[in-house]
Scaffold this motif. Structure first.
Motif, short mmCIF file in Angstrom:
data_model
loop_
_atom_site.label_atom_id
_atom_site.label_comp_id
_atom_site.label_asym_id
_atom_site.label_seq_id
_atom_site.Cartn_x
_atom_site.Cartn_y
_atom_site.Cartn_z
N CYS A 337 -30.93 -26.07 -15.72
CA CYS A 337 -30.02 -24.99 -15.36
C CYS A 337 -28.75 -25.13 -16.19
CB CYS A 337 -29.66 -25.05 -13.87
SG CYS A 337 -30.99 -24.55 -12.76
N ARG A 338 -28.39 -24.08 -16.89
CA ARG A 338 -27.14 -24.10 -17.65
C ARG A 338 -26.00 -23.76 -16.71
NH1 ARG A 338 -28.24 -21.68 -23.70
NH2 ARG A 338 -30.39 -22.44 -23.95
N ILE A 339 -25.09 -24.68 -16.54
CA ILE A 339 -23.94 -24.47 -15.66
C ILE A 339 -22.77 -23.95 -16.48
CG2 ILE A 339 -22.42 -25.49 -13.95
CD1 ILE A 339 -25.45 -25.45 -13.21
N ASN A 340 -22.34 -22.73 -16.17
CA ASN A 340 -21.27 -22.08 -16.92
C ASN A 340 -20.03 -21.86 -16.06
OD1 ASN A 340 -23.15 -21.83 -19.02
ND2 ASN A 340 -23.74 -19.77 -18.42
N ALA A 341 -18.88 -21.91 -16.70
CA ALA A 341 -17.63 -21.56 -16.02
C ALA A 341 -17.48 -20.05 -16.13
CB ALA A 341 -16.44 -22.28 -16.66
N GLU A 342 -18.03 -19.34 -15.17
CA GLU A 342 -18.04 -17.88 -15.19
C GLU A 342 -18.19 -17.36 -13.76
OE1 GLU A 342 -21.42 -17.05 -17.66
OE2 GLU A 342 -22.87 -17.52 -16.09
N ASP A 343 -17.88 -16.09 -13.58
CA ASP A 343 -17.96 -15.48 -12.26
C ASP A 343 -19.11 -14.46 -12.22
OD1 ASP A 343 -17.63 -14.27 -9.82
OD2 ASP A 343 -15.48 -13.91 -10.03
N PRO A 344 -20.24 -14.82 -11.60
CA PRO A 344 -21.39 -13.91 -11.56
C PRO A 344 -21.11 -12.61 -10.83
CG PRO A 344 -22.07 -16.16 -11.03
CD PRO A 344 -20.56 -16.14 -11.01
N THR A 345 -20.13 -12.59 -9.92
CA THR A 345 -19.82 -11.36 -9.18
C THR A 345 -18.94 -10.40 -9.98
OG1 THR A 345 -17.86 -12.30 -8.10
CG2 THR A 345 -19.99 -12.63 -7.02
N LYS A 346 -18.45 -10.85 -11.13
CA LYS A 346 -17.62 -10.02 -11.99
C LYS A 346 -18.20 -9.95 -13.39
CE LYS A 346 -13.34 -10.82 -9.40
NZ LYS A 346 -11.94 -11.35 -9.44
N GLU A 347 -19.48 -9.57 -13.43
CA GLU A 347 -20.18 -9.41 -14.71
C GLU A 347 -20.17 -10.69 -15.55
OE1 GLU A 347 -21.99 -6.73 -15.74
OE2 GLU A 347 -21.64 -5.96 -13.72
N PHE A 348 -20.20 -11.83 -14.85
CA PHE A 348 -20.26 -13.14 -15.51
C PHE A 348 -19.07 -13.37 -16.45
CE2 PHE A 348 -24.48 -12.02 -14.15
CZ PHE A 348 -24.96 -13.20 -13.59
N MET A 349 -17.92 -12.91 -16.02
CA MET A 349 -16.70 -13.08 -16.80
C MET A 349 -16.36 -14.57 -16.92
SD MET A 349 -12.91 -11.53 -15.97
CE MET A 349 -12.72 -12.53 -14.47
N SER A 384 -18.81 -20.74 -22.59
CA SER A 384 -18.49 -21.07 -21.19
C SER A 384 -19.41 -22.12 -20.58
CB SER A 384 -18.53 -19.80 -20.33
OG SER A 384 -19.84 -19.25 -20.33
N MET A 385 -20.44 -22.57 -21.30
CA MET A 385 -21.32 -23.59 -20.74
C MET A 385 -20.59 -24.93 -20.65
SD MET A 385 -25.15 -24.86 -21.86
CE MET A 385 -24.59 -25.90 -23.22
N ILE A 386 -20.56 -25.52 -19.45
CA ILE A 386 -19.83 -26.78 -19.25
C ILE A 386 -20.75 -27.93 -18.84
CG2 ILE A 386 -17.60 -25.72 -18.73
CD1 ILE A 386 -18.28 -26.02 -15.74
N ALA A 387 -21.99 -27.65 -18.51
CA ALA A 387 -22.92 -28.71 -18.14
C ALA A 387 -24.35 -28.20 -18.17
CB ALA A 387 -22.60 -29.24 -16.74
N LYS A 388 -25.27 -29.15 -18.33
CA LYS A 388 -26.69 -28.85 -18.21
C LYS A 388 -27.24 -29.77 -17.13
CE LYS A 388 -27.88 -29.74 -22.41
NZ LYS A 388 -28.25 -29.82 -23.85
N LEU A 389 -27.79 -29.17 -16.09
CA LEU A 389 -28.37 -29.93 -14.98
C LEU A 389 -29.88 -29.90 -15.14
CD1 LEU A 389 -28.03 -31.45 -12.29
CD2 LEU A 389 -28.00 -29.23 -11.14
N ILE A 390 -30.48 -31.08 -15.22
CA ILE A 390 -31.92 -31.19 -15.47
C ILE A 390 -32.59 -31.93 -14.32
CG2 ILE A 390 -33.69 -32.05 -17.05
CD1 ILE A 390 -30.28 -31.88 -18.49
N SER A 391 -33.70 -31.38 -13.83
CA SER A 391 -34.48 -32.07 -12.81
C SER A 391 -35.87 -32.37 -13.35
CB SER A 391 -34.60 -31.22 -11.54
OG SER A 391 -35.41 -30.08 -11.76
N PHE A 392 -36.47 -33.45 -12.84
CA PHE A 392 -37.81 -33.83 -13.26
C PHE A 392 -38.61 -34.25 -12.05
CE2 PHE A 392 -40.84 -37.21 -14.37
CZ PHE A 392 -41.64 -36.52 -15.28
N GLY A 393 -39.84 -33.76 -11.95
CA GLY A 393 -40.72 -34.12 -10.85
C GLY A 393 -42.14 -34.31 -11.32
#
Length: 450
Positions: A337-349, A384-393
């Motif tokens: 999951c690409r974690i971005n500093a953005e507001d999804p409720t405001k057109e991903f500003m 605006s990407m500030i982190a990448k969260l990776i899961s493995f199962g």
């Protein structure tokens, strides 16, 4: 192996490369703009050099300053990461002329695959399936309309020198074509300094599936399986997973061999990615080749156990690729999951600002690639990407459960993020069934609490 590597990038990818270098016993040099003086990559590297003001063109795209920093610090190689100068053939050639190893393909391969129209032509000649389209030069709008009519609507107008979802427009009729042609041309000029366009058939509701390849300078080429990258918003990837739920083992082997054929056709060296569009009937078409490390490379590392950045370093230093295709076994499932500093409720500003609190998730099967810390000020002038969260199962269901748990633990204060939005994707019926395509996120409504 290199003694010292300069990383011509910033953020999480710079940190990722520094870590790989440190594990290989290589000294590192970070470069930074004025606004990035306190960035994590400058603190983790052995040396750090300021290369200019905040604007990218004055710092991270300033080839003269970056080469000067390399010479000044005695670095013998440059790793460009992704974005910025990573697919700049002129910069790669400049490095070669200055006797600095560019950790990536030769500039001739970058140049060839960077021109999407020429790349299509080469792939077609090599027997790699391509989307029906027009490989020649489009002289003007009217010429483009005649071509679009011959191909048949809908068509996709694309920048020849494009990348990152820029310079792309879809037209379902002549009126839309005229608008799309001119806006794509202007965007291509602004983003890449080249307004050359090409036209291809628009494959409706496809899957976007890419294959990671590694190639050394001795003609050895392997692929590391595929990544499913269909969850996109405005041609920007949001969430990726590996392997794809759509491919059968037979189709995986077939597409993997085609990806290797594509790499050999352009005499490729180092890490790269062959991107395909796959329709509902499992017909696949070459889309483009990314001549660099990808943002989403960690999920491939998780299911193969191969450190791709470490392999980049080894290949660039002249080592033979010791991994054979028979050694590649895909185990388990990974999601990013690409974690971005953005507001999804405001057109991903975008939402730059100071991080006032931070709690990152952990536990078995969770990896975070990031350069943020509590007190860090996210600049306004970069992605605006500030982190990448990776899961493995051990399987897809376990990877989803772990990702949901990790997203629930991830707390970032002071700025808006898309963490809740990512969680909402994981809860949709389509995602859980693995039945989605590139149009899915555009049709998904953002929850009010995102």
């Amino acid at each position: 192996m290199f003694k010292k590597v300069l990383i011509a990038n910033r953020g999480e990818i710079a940190v990722r490369i520094i870590r790989a270098c440190r594990e290989a016993g290589i000294l590192t040099v970070a470069v930074y703009s004025d606004i990035d003086k306190e960035a994590l990559h400058t603190q983790l590297a052995d040396e750090a050099v300021c290369i200019g003001p905040a604007k990218s063109q004055d710092s991270y795209l300033n080839t003269t300053n970056i080469i000067s920093a390399c010479v000044l610090t005695g670095a013998d190689a440059i790793h460009p990461g992704f974005g910025f100068l990573s697919e700049n053939a002129k910069f790669a050639k400049m490095c070669k002329e200055c006797n600095i190893k560019f950790i990536g393909p030769d500039y001739t391969s970058i140049e060839l695959m960077g021109n999407k129209a020429e790349a299509r032509k080469l792939m077609k000649e090599a027997g790699v399936p391509v989307v029906p389209g027009f490989e020649g030069t489009i002289y003007n709008e009217d010429h483009g309309i005649r071509i679009a009519k011959d191909i048949g609507y809908p068509v996709m107008i694309k920048a020849s020198a494009g990348g990152g979802g820029k310079g792309i427009r879809v037209a379902f009729n002549e009126k839309e074509f005229r608008v799309g042609f001119n806006t794509a041309k202007a965007e291509a000029k602004a983003c890449f300094g080249d307004d050359t366009l090409y036209i291809e058939k628009f494959v409706q509701r496809p899957r976007h599936i890419e294959f990671q390849i590694l190639a050394d300078s001795y003609g050895n080429v392997i692929h590391l399986g595929e990544r499913e990258c269909s969850l996109q918003r405005k041609n920007q990837k949001v969430l990726e997973e590996a392997p794809s739920t759509f491919l059968t083992e037979k189709l995986r082997r077939e597409m993997g061999e085609i990806a290797k054929k594509a790499a050999k056709a352009c005499h490729y060296e180092n890490a790269g990615t062959i991107e395909f569009l796959v329709d509902k009937d499992c017909n696949y078409y070459f889309m483009e080749m990314n001549t660099r490390i990808q943002v989403e490379h960690p999920i491939t590392e998780m299911i193969t156990g191969i450190d791709i950045v470490r392999e980049q370093l080894k290949i660039a230093s002249g080592e033979t690729l010791l991994i054979k295709q028979k050694d590649i076994v895909l185990k388990g499932h990974a999601i990013e999951c690409r974690i971005n500093a953005e507001d999804p409720t405001k057109e991903f500003m975008p939402c730059p600002g100071k991080i006032t609190e931070l709690h990152v998730p952990g536990g078995m099967g969770i990896r975070i690639d990031s350069a943020i810390y509590c007190g860090y000020k996210i600049p306004h002038c970069y992605d605006s990407m500030i982190a990448k969260l990776i899961s493995f199962g051990k399987d897809r269901n376990e990877a989803i459960i772990k990702m949901k748990r990790a997203l629930g633990e991830f707390a970032i204060g002071g700025v808006k993020t898309n963490i809740d939005y990512q969680y909402s994707i994981l809860e949709t019926e389509e995602f859980l069934k693995g039945e989605y395509d590139t149009s899915f996120l555009g049709e998904m409504k953002v929850k009010n609490n995102a």
